[in-house]
Each structure stands twice: as C-alpha cells, then as structure tokens.
Design an enzyme around this catalytic site. Structure first.
Site, PDB file in Angstrom:
ATOM      1  N   LEU A 134       0.818  -1.219   0.000  1.00 39.21           N
ATOM      2  CA  LEU A 134       0.000   0.000   0.000  1.00 39.21           C
ATOM      3  C   LEU A 134       0.849   1.265   0.000  1.00 39.21           C
ATOM      4  O   LEU A 134       1.902   1.325   0.636  1.00 39.21           O
ATOM      5  CB  LEU A 134      -0.928  -0.005   1.224  1.00 39.21           C
ATOM      6  CG  LEU A 134      -1.908  -1.175   1.301  1.00 39.21           C
ATOM      7  CD1 LEU A 134      -2.776  -1.044   2.556  1.00 39.21           C
ATOM      8  CD2 LEU A 134      -2.794  -1.260   0.058  1.00 39.21           C
ATOM      9  N   HIS A 186      -3.313   4.337  -2.674  1.00 40.35           N
ATOM     10  CA  HIS A 186      -4.318   3.462  -2.070  1.00 40.35           C
ATOM     11  C   HIS A 186      -5.004   4.187  -0.898  1.00 40.35           C
ATOM     12  O   HIS A 186      -6.224   4.129  -0.746  1.00 40.35           O
ATOM     13  CB  HIS A 186      -3.673   2.192  -1.506  1.00 40.35           C
ATOM     14  CG  HIS A 186      -3.054   1.290  -2.532  1.00 40.35           C
ATOM     15  ND1 HIS A 186      -1.712   1.031  -2.576  1.00 40.35           N
ATOM     16  CD2 HIS A 186      -3.601   0.571  -3.539  1.00 40.35           C
ATOM     17  CE1 HIS A 186      -1.446   0.192  -3.565  1.00 40.35           C
ATOM     18  NE2 HIS A 186      -2.578  -0.107  -4.170  1.00 40.35           N
TER      19      HIS A 186
HETATM   20  P1  AMP Z   1      -3.534  -2.114  -7.039  1.00 44.38           P
HETATM   21  O1  AMP Z   1      -3.157  -2.494  -5.643  1.00 44.38           O
HETATM   22  O2  AMP Z   1      -2.376  -1.599  -7.846  1.00 44.38           O
HETATM   23  O3  AMP Z   1      -4.347  -3.171  -7.735  1.00 44.38           O
HETATM   24  O4  AMP Z   1      -4.494  -0.857  -6.896  1.00 44.38           O
HETATM   25  C1  AMP Z   1      -5.652  -0.900  -6.100  1.00 44.38           C
HETATM   26  C2  AMP Z   1      -6.470   0.323  -6.389  1.00 44.38           C
HETATM   27  O5  AMP Z   1      -5.716   1.489  -6.105  1.00 44.38           O
HETATM   28  C3  AMP Z   1      -6.882   0.422  -7.875  1.00 44.38           C
HETATM   29  O6  AMP Z   1      -8.211   0.909  -7.952  1.00 44.38           O
HETATM   30  C4  AMP Z   1      -5.896   1.430  -8.412  1.00 44.38           C
HETATM   31  O7  AMP Z   1      -6.378   2.144  -9.534  1.00 44.38           O
HETATM   32  C5  AMP Z   1      -5.734   2.350  -7.227  1.00 44.38           C
HETATM   33  N1  AMP Z   1      -4.472   3.092  -7.332  1.00 44.38           N
HETATM   34  C6  AMP Z   1      -3.242   2.588  -7.552  1.00 44.38           C
HETATM   35  N2  AMP Z   1      -2.335   3.586  -7.635  1.00 44.38           N
HETATM   36  C7  AMP Z   1      -3.019   4.744  -7.486  1.00 44.38           C
HETATM   37  C8  AMP Z   1      -2.661   6.127  -7.500  1.00 44.38           C
HETATM   38  N3  AMP Z   1      -1.406   6.515  -7.685  1.00 44.38           N
HETATM   39  N4  AMP Z   1      -3.628   7.041  -7.323  1.00 44.38           N
HETATM   40  C9  AMP Z   1      -4.929   6.652  -7.141  1.00 44.38           C
HETATM   41  N5  AMP Z   1      -5.336   5.374  -7.119  1.00 44.38           N
HETATM   42  C10 AMP Z   1      -4.400   4.435  -7.289  1.00 44.38           C
END
Ligand code: AMP
Length: 283
Positions: free
Chosen positions: A33, A37
């Site tokens: 995280l 996140h």
């Molecule tokens: P992940 O753990 O990479 O699958 O991401 C989980 C959620 O966090 C997904 O909805 C991503 O789009 C969101 N997320 C990841 N990086 C960012 C970021 N830099 N800004 C906003 N949301 C993010």
C-alpha cells in the site's frame, strides 16, 4: 481492525453489519500500500460507516509469471497503515480461498473495451480483473466501491461489469495520486533502481506536454510523433504505447471532437518494470 482470511466468516460478519443498516465502502487492492491506495480508503471512510479493504494478488490478471512473482508484498506494513487510517476490515484471502481449485478467469464481453490498450498488451488481463472483482463483490456486498483513475481502463471495465451483472454497487473513480515529482504512485515503483526512479517522472512530464499541445490545437498524429521522439533516445525509458482515446469507448482517436471527452494513455518500461499513467485532455 478485524482481519479475515476466510470468506464465509467475512460474509457472516458483513450480513450482521447490514442488519444494522450500516453503509459499506470497499477498496480492493493487491497490497504494497502507498498514498494512492490510502487516498481511496480516505474517500471510502468519508462516504461510509464501514470500510473494507482487500489485499489479494490476483494470479489470473497477470500474463507474465515474472511480474506476478516479483509483485511486492509488504503485509505487516500494510496492516500498520490500515490500522492508522482507521480501516474497519481487512480481507486477506489465499488464492485457494478465492478460486478453490480452479484458478481460471471467466470470459467476459465488455463490448470491446477489454481489447484496447492494456487488453492488447496484457492478454487476458481484464478477464482476470473482472473475475476477481466479481468474486470479491459477492463476498463483501458493498454499497460503494472505490477505484483509481490511475488504472482508467480498469475503472471503465468495472463500471461495465456492474451493468452486465446487474449489481447494485456504486463505483467511485478517484484521482491519480502522484509523487512530488509527478510520478504516479504505484506498488511497482519500489522495484525501480536509482537510475530508473530518476528517469520515471519524465513519463508524466511528457504526458503534460502532450496535453498542452492538444489544448493548443496540435493534430493527434503530430502529438503521437512528438511523444515517440521524446522516448526514442531515452536510454532508460522504453515506450510501449502512447494513445489518445475516447474516454468512454477507449477507441483510439485520430481527431478530437468538442462533444466528447478524451484522455492520453501511456505505458512505459523502466528496465523490467512496466509503468502506466494517463491524463485528461479536457480544457
Ligand atoms: P492495485 O493495488 O495496484 O491493484 O491498486 C488498487 C487500487 O488502487 C486500484 O483501484 C488502483 O487504480 C488504485 N491506485 C493505484 N495507484 C493509485 C494512484 N497513484 N492514485 C490513485 N489510485 C491508485
């Protein structure tokens, strides 16, 4: 914070919460995280009585074994962050708990948007994403679920999934959270070596320059050429794609119309690490 590994235990607990009419917000993640996140979790905290976060590295959305194996895992730090941010429930299931013996994705039809961009370059990726999100939604049964615009195509796929499966869940798209130097936060950023990390902010810089050119009326094909040239001589960053697409259909645009919204999307390799980003082209 309550931590669940067992889906039946979590289902029971959630149905108990629902008898009290509590609003449930859900943030699915793959862990490691970061502040991106956390921005989603904060938004869920504001809108709901109960916040559920899942941490599950979903094998069916990886077309590359190496990428899956090297995906960062920082569970104990993640738990500390979640406790600090006042998360109510962490769901951290095993692959077996989610998929039983059948670690396969369902074949979805999202009217073609699954085949554009990330779908083209990561075969089967969105079938994997939609499968796990559908399974997680069935377990958590949230009122609202929060997704980042960082993965803009994924956000559009989830909105389609809700319609296809007739689910009563509100999908909230949240803005991209960036490092001070503009690099979009990503769990994969920790895999960048010093040189790669130093070069990576150029991705957002080029996106911004492309945006300015579009807003000043430059033709799409010239902007595409400009971006290709910017990366051509870069010794560290390798451009996989730069595309200007309609926000809804995600179809590549050759000309921009005032009546529609467009976005520029980019995927770049920094060494072995694949980074994606995007920017709205709205004035
Ligand atoms: P992940 O753990 O990479 O699958 O991401 C989980 C959620 O966090 C997904 O909805 C991503 O789009 C969101 N997320 C990841 N990086 C960012 C970021 N830099 N800004 C906003 N949301 C993010």
């Amino acid at each position: 914070m309550k931590i669940f590994n067992d889906k039946e235990d979590l289902k029971k607990y959630i149905s108990h919460l629902k008898t009290q009419n509590l609003k449930i917000g859900f943030v699915p993640t793959m862990g490691a995280l970061h502040k991106g996140h956390l921005s989603l979790i904060e938004r869920a905290r504001k809108d709901n009585d109960i916040v559920v976060v899942s941490i599950f590295i979903n094998p069916t959305q990886f077309d590359n074994k190496n990428d899956l194996n090297k995906y960062p895992k920082t569970l104990s730090e993640d738990i500390k962050l979640l406790k600090n941010i006042d998360c109510d429930i962490l769901f951290n299931p095993s692959v077996k708990e989610i998929y039983s013996e059948n670690v396969d994705a369902i074949n979805f039809d999202f009217e073609g948007i699954e085949n554009e961009m990330e779908g083209k370059f990561r075969e089967g990726h969105f079938n994997g994403v939609a499968t796990v999100v559908k399974l997680l939604f069935e377990i958590v049964t949230p009122n609202s679920a929060y997704f980042g615009q960082k993965d803009f195509q994924q956000l559009q796929i989830i909105k389609k999934l809700i319609i296809k499966e007739k689910l009563n869940i509100k999908i909230i798209g949240c803005p991209i959270f960036r490092e001070k130097d503009g690099l979009a936060m990503s769990s994969r950023n920790v895999r960048l070596n010093k040189k790669e990390r130093k070069a990576a902010p150029n991705i957002f810089k080029v996106l911004n320059e492309a945006r300015k050119k579009i807003l000043f009326g430059e033709k799409v094909k010239n902007v595409n050429k400009f971006v290709e040239e910017e990366f051509k001589n870069d010794p560290i960053l390798n451009l996989e794609y730069f595309l200007i697409c309609n926000e809804k259909s995600l179809k590549v645009a050759e000309e921009l119309k005032d009546s529609e919204n467009f976005r520029a999307f980019i995927a770049v390799y920094a060494g072995e690490v694949r980074l994606i980003d995007n920017i709205s082209l709205k004035n």
